[in-house]
Design an enzyme around this catalytic site. Sequence first.
Site, PDB file in Angstrom:
ATOM      1  N   CYS A   1       0.815  -1.219   0.000  1.00 32.72           N
ATOM      2  CA  CYS A   1       0.000   0.000   0.000  1.00 32.72           C
ATOM      3  C   CYS A   1       0.851   1.273   0.000  1.00 32.72           C
ATOM      4  O   CYS A   1       0.315   2.366  -0.178  1.00 32.72           O
ATOM      5  CB  CYS A   1      -0.944   0.005   1.186  1.00 32.72           C
ATOM      6  SG  CYS A   1      -1.838  -1.541   1.386  1.00 32.72           S
TER       7      CYS A   1
ATOM      8  N   HIS B   1      -3.299   6.824   2.261  1.00 34.32           N
ATOM      9  CA  HIS B   1      -3.739   5.528   1.753  1.00 34.32           C
ATOM     10  C   HIS B   1      -5.116   5.230   2.333  1.00 34.32           C
ATOM     11  O   HIS B   1      -5.353   5.408   3.524  1.00 34.32           O
ATOM     12  CB  HIS B   1      -2.729   4.447   2.167  1.00 34.32           C
ATOM     13  CG  HIS B   1      -3.259   3.063   2.042  1.00 34.32           C
ATOM     14  ND1 HIS B   1      -3.904   2.608   0.912  1.00 34.32           N
ATOM     15  CD2 HIS B   1      -3.265   2.014   2.915  1.00 34.32           C
ATOM     16  CE1 HIS B   1      -4.284   1.354   1.102  1.00 34.32           C
ATOM     17  NE2 HIS B   1      -3.905   0.973   2.302  1.00 34.32           N
TER      18      HIS B   1
ATOM     19  N   ASN C   1     -10.441  -0.582  -0.188  1.00 32.83           N
ATOM     20  CA  ASN C   1      -8.987  -0.452  -0.019  1.00 32.83           C
ATOM     21  C   ASN C   1      -8.317  -1.106  -1.220  1.00 32.83           C
ATOM     22  O   ASN C   1      -8.364  -2.332  -1.373  1.00 32.83           O
ATOM     23  CB  ASN C   1      -8.589  -1.146   1.293  1.00 32.83           C
ATOM     24  CG  ASN C   1      -7.093  -1.115   1.551  1.00 32.83           C
ATOM     25  OD1 ASN C   1      -6.289  -1.039   0.625  1.00 32.83           O
ATOM     26  ND2 ASN C   1      -6.715  -1.206   2.815  1.00 32.83           N
TER      27      ASN C   1
HETATM   28  O1  UT7 Z   1      -4.121  -1.498   3.496  1.00 29.22           O
HETATM   29  C1  UT7 Z   1      -3.151  -2.229   4.176  1.00 29.22           C
HETATM   30  C2  UT7 Z   1      -3.185  -1.911   5.584  1.00 29.22           C
HETATM   31  N1  UT7 Z   1      -4.381  -2.454   6.176  1.00 29.22           N
HETATM   32  C3  UT7 Z   1      -5.025  -1.750   7.089  1.00 29.22           C
HETATM   33  O2  UT7 Z   1      -4.637  -0.663   7.382  1.00 29.22           O
HETATM   34  C4  UT7 Z   1      -6.201  -2.399   7.771  1.00 29.22           C
HETATM   35  C5  UT7 Z   1      -6.146  -2.103   9.247  1.00 29.22           C
HETATM   36  N2  UT7 Z   1      -7.169  -2.769  10.009  1.00 29.22           N
HETATM   37  C6  UT7 Z   1      -8.468  -2.462   9.905  1.00 29.22           C
HETATM   38  O3  UT7 Z   1      -8.857  -1.659   9.113  1.00 29.22           O
HETATM   39  C7  UT7 Z   1      -9.422  -3.105  10.886  1.00 29.22           C
HETATM   40  O4  UT7 Z   1      -8.679  -3.883  11.814  1.00 29.22           O
HETATM   41  C8  UT7 Z   1     -10.509  -3.972  10.216  1.00 29.22           C
HETATM   42  C9  UT7 Z   1     -11.493  -3.087   9.476  1.00 29.22           C
HETATM   43  C10 UT7 Z   1      -9.867  -4.965   9.255  1.00 29.22           C
HETATM   44  C11 UT7 Z   1     -11.304  -4.734  11.296  1.00 29.22           C
HETATM   45  O5  UT7 Z   1     -11.883  -3.798  12.194  1.00 29.22           O
HETATM   46  P1  UT7 Z   1     -11.648  -3.942  13.763  1.00 29.22           P
HETATM   47  O6  UT7 Z   1     -12.386  -2.865  14.420  1.00 29.22           O
HETATM   48  O7  UT7 Z   1     -10.172  -4.011  14.022  1.00 29.22           O
HETATM   49  O8  UT7 Z   1     -12.334  -5.320  14.084  1.00 29.22           O
HETATM   50  P2  UT7 Z   1     -11.764  -6.499  14.973  1.00 29.22           P
HETATM   51  O9  UT7 Z   1     -10.889  -7.378  14.160  1.00 29.22           O
HETATM   52  O10 UT7 Z   1     -11.243  -5.936  16.243  1.00 29.22           O
HETATM   53  O11 UT7 Z   1     -13.092  -7.288  15.317  1.00 29.22           O
HETATM   54  C12 UT7 Z   1     -14.087  -6.738  16.197  1.00 29.22           C
HETATM   55  C13 UT7 Z   1     -15.238  -7.709  16.338  1.00 29.22           C
HETATM   56  C14 UT7 Z   1     -14.808  -9.114  16.738  1.00 29.22           C
HETATM   57  O12 UT7 Z   1     -15.848  -9.653  17.541  1.00 29.22           O
HETATM   58  P3  UT7 Z   1     -15.722  -9.703  19.119  1.00 29.22           P
HETATM   59  O13 UT7 Z   1     -14.477 -10.482  19.421  1.00 29.22           O
HETATM   60  O14 UT7 Z   1     -15.628  -8.265  19.567  1.00 29.22           O
HETATM   61  O15 UT7 Z   1     -16.981 -10.391  19.546  1.00 29.22           O
HETATM   62  C15 UT7 Z   1     -14.733  -9.845  15.423  1.00 29.22           C
HETATM   63  O16 UT7 Z   1     -14.937 -11.218  15.593  1.00 29.22           O
HETATM   64  O17 UT7 Z   1     -15.897  -7.851  15.074  1.00 29.22           O
HETATM   65  C16 UT7 Z   1     -15.857  -9.210  14.656  1.00 29.22           C
HETATM   66  N3  UT7 Z   1     -15.634  -9.202  13.213  1.00 29.22           N
HETATM   67  C17 UT7 Z   1     -16.622  -9.026  12.332  1.00 29.22           C
HETATM   68  N4  UT7 Z   1     -17.940  -8.838  12.499  1.00 29.22           N
HETATM   69  C18 UT7 Z   1     -18.691  -8.672  11.404  1.00 29.22           C
HETATM   70  C19 UT7 Z   1     -14.472  -9.330  12.544  1.00 29.22           C
HETATM   71  N5  UT7 Z   1     -14.679  -9.221  11.222  1.00 29.22           N
HETATM   72  C20 UT7 Z   1     -16.003  -9.037  11.070  1.00 29.22           C
HETATM   73  C21 UT7 Z   1     -16.841  -8.852   9.959  1.00 29.22           C
HETATM   74  N6  UT7 Z   1     -18.158  -8.652  10.158  1.00 29.22           N
HETATM   75  N7  UT7 Z   1     -16.352  -8.820   8.691  1.00 29.22           N
END
Ligand code: UT7
Length: 334
Positions: A123, A259, A290
Site C-alpha cells: 500500500c 492511503h 482499499n
Molecule cells: O491497506 C493495508 C493496511 N491495512 C489496514 O490498514 C487495515 C487495518 N485494520 C483495519 O482496518 C481493521 O482492523 C478492520 C477493518 C480490518 C477490522 O476492524 P476492527 O475494528 O479491528 O475489528 P476487529 O478485528 O477488532 O473485530 C471486532 C469484532 C470481533 O468480535 P468480538 O471479538 O468483539 O466479539 C470480530 O470477531 O468484530 C468481529 N468481526 C466481524 N464482524 C462482522 C471481525 N470481522 C467481522 C466482519 N463482520 N467482517
Amino acid sequence: MTSTLRVSPAVPYARMLSVGSYRPERVVTNDEVCLRIDSTDQWIQERSGIRERRYAAVDESVCDMSVAAALIAIERAGLQPADVDVVILATVTHPYPTPSAAAEVAFRLGTNGAAAFDISAACAGFCYGIAMAQDFVRGGSARNVVVVGVEKLTDWIDLDDRSTAFIFADGAGAAVIGASDTPAISPVVWGSDGGQYQAIAMTQSLIDYRDNGGERFPTLSMEGQQVFRWAVSEIAKAAQRILDAAGISADELDAFIPHQANMRITDAMIRTLGLPSHVPVARDIATTGNTSAASIPLAMDRMISAGEVPSGGLALIIGFGAGLVYAGQVVQMP
Ligand code: UT7
C-alpha cells in the site's frame, strides 16, 4: 590527466505533471459481500467506512487497468508516450514473478522502449514510486516517469474470509513526474518494520501450494488490529515528519490524501496531526474500498476532478501496509 564527464546539468526539481485513474465497472455493495461472509452492511460501514467497492472483470488484468490509467495521465500531462523514459509499476497482485507488469505496460502504452520495472511495497508502493521518480528526474536519469499504482486484489483474497473480504478491491491510478523549476515534491519520508512482516502476508507460497498437492490457493491474510494499531501510532507520527521535511505546517496543506486503508485510521491521523478542518481529506474508500497501491492516485484523481483540491495546491500523501512499510511526501497538485 583524468577526464571529466560531460553530462547535462541536473534538473533542479521535479513535479507531478498529471494524474489519471481507472475504476473497474462492476460495483459491489456490502450486501453482496455479505452473501459470502458472516457480516452486515452496518458493521462494515462502522468499522471501515466502506459502502461499496469495484471489482475488475475476470479477464481484466493488472496490465489492462494500468494502461487505462497511464494513458489518461500521459494525455493530461500534454505528452506523447514516446516522451516517457521510465515506467515504475507498484503492485502486489501481478500474477507473474517475471516478466514485470511494467515492461508489458510500457510496450502497450507505446513508449519508445522506456525502462520499466515493478516494485513491491504494497500500500506504500505509489509513494515509493514517486520518491524514485523524482530522484530519477532530478538526477538526469529520466525526463518523464510514469508511476502506476495498481491492484487486482480480488484474485488474491479469500472472498469467504471475513477478516479481508469486505475491505480489499481493484483499481489503478497513475501519475507523470517531470522537471520543474521550483520545488514541487518534498523529500520522501519512508521506512519499514520487517519485524511485523507477518501482519499482512500470504497464507502460503505458490511453491508450497504446488508441493502440498494444490490445496488452498494462497490468499492474503491480515492481522487487522495489529496493522490498525501500527498505523494509528507510527504512521500518524510519520505524517508529521513528512510535513517537517517539506518545511510546512498542517494548516498550509490544501489536501490530505492518505492511503485509503480504513476511514477510522484516516480520522485518527487527522487528530494526531491536528489537521485544521478547512483542509479537504480524501475519503474515496467509501465507494472504492482499499485498493492498496492504487488507493492514493485514485483518491487524488477524484479530488482533483471534483474540484476539491486546487491546481498548485499542496497535498500530503502517505502510504502504509504489508512489510510493514510506509512512505510519504508533500506533493504540489498538477
Ligand atoms: O491497506 C493495508 C493496511 N491495512 C489496514 O490498514 C487495515 C487495518 N485494520 C483495519 O482496518 C481493521 O482492523 C478492520 C477493518 C480490518 C477490522 O476492524 P476492527 O475494528 O479491528 O475489528 P476487529 O478485528 O477488532 O473485530 C471486532 C469484532 C470481533 O468480535 P468480538 O471479538 O468483539 O466479539 C470480530 O470477531 O468484530 C468481529 N468481526 C466481524 N464482524 C462482522 C471481525 N470481522 C467481522 C466482519 N463482520 N467482517
